[in-house]
Design a protein around this motif. Structure first.
Motif, PDB file in Angstrom:
ATOM      1  N   CYS A  24      99.343 -29.799  46.669  1.00  0.00           N
ATOM      2  CA  CYS A  24     100.579 -29.203  46.941  1.00  0.00           C
ATOM      3  C   CYS A  24     100.494 -27.626  47.269  1.00  0.00           C
ATOM      4  CB  CYS A  24     101.325 -29.258  45.384  1.00  0.00           C
ATOM      5  SG  CYS A  24     103.052 -28.619  45.598  1.00  0.00           S
ATOM      6  N   VAL A  32      99.002 -35.382  44.749  1.00  0.00           N
ATOM      7  CA  VAL A  32     100.224 -35.623  45.577  1.00  0.00           C
ATOM      8  C   VAL A  32     100.120 -36.981  45.995  1.00  0.00           C
ATOM      9  CG1 VAL A  32     100.970 -35.315  48.095  1.00  0.00           C
ATOM     10  CG2 VAL A  32      99.976 -33.142  46.650  1.00  0.00           C
ATOM     11  N   ARG A  48     104.979 -36.389  48.143  1.00  0.00           N
ATOM     12  CA  ARG A  48     105.419 -35.511  47.026  1.00  0.00           C
ATOM     13  C   ARG A  48     104.604 -35.005  45.991  1.00  0.00           C
ATOM     14  NH1 ARG A  48     111.350 -37.128  44.966  1.00  0.00           N
ATOM     15  NH2 ARG A  48     112.092 -34.689  44.637  1.00  0.00           N
ATOM     16  N   CYS A  49     104.563 -33.978  45.475  1.00  0.00           N
ATOM     17  CA  CYS A  49     103.972 -33.729  44.330  1.00  0.00           C
ATOM     18  C   CYS A  49     104.902 -34.134  42.875  1.00  0.00           C
ATOM     19  CB  CYS A  49     103.802 -31.857  44.162  1.00  0.00           C
ATOM     20  SG  CYS A  49     102.766 -31.373  42.979  1.00  0.00           S
ATOM     21  N   LEU A  56     106.184 -32.390  50.512  1.00  0.00           N
ATOM     22  CA  LEU A  56     105.101 -32.047  51.509  1.00  0.00           C
ATOM     23  C   LEU A  56     105.878 -32.275  52.741  1.00  0.00           C
ATOM     24  CD1 LEU A  56     103.573 -31.967  48.586  1.00  0.00           C
ATOM     25  CD2 LEU A  56     101.452 -31.825  50.296  1.00  0.00           C
TER      26      LEU A  56
END
Length: 81
Positions: A24, A32, A48-49, A56
């Motif tokens: 991330c 992630v 996505r984190c 992202l």
């Protein structure tokens, strides 16, 4: 009355997530995940984190149900991605 989708038997619903080999850029986390989600613009694939919830990337995706879904927001003036 016929229902398109029946009532789920699970008490909690979840989406299968794939661990991605990425870091991330916001928090530096290495967890992630990639998954399909539905937002006000329609179905999409996201990376996505889970630590800081930073997205992202987001890219349009076909619906998982085999039909076209156009969200109501797409018809509003000024709506767009």
């Amino acid at each position: 009355m016929t229902m398109l989708f029946g009532r789920p038997e699970e008490t909690e619903l979840s989406v299968p997530r794939t661990r991605l080999d990425e870091t991330c850029p916001r928090c530096g986390g290495g967890d992630v995940e990639g998954y399909t989600m539905l937002d006000l613009r329609g179905w999409c694939l996201v990376a996505r984190c889970p630590g800081c919830l930073h997205v992202l990337r987001r890219e349009p995706s076909p619906t998982p149900f085999g039909f076209t879904y156009v969200p109501f927001s797409a018809h509003l003036r000024g709506a767009g991605g």
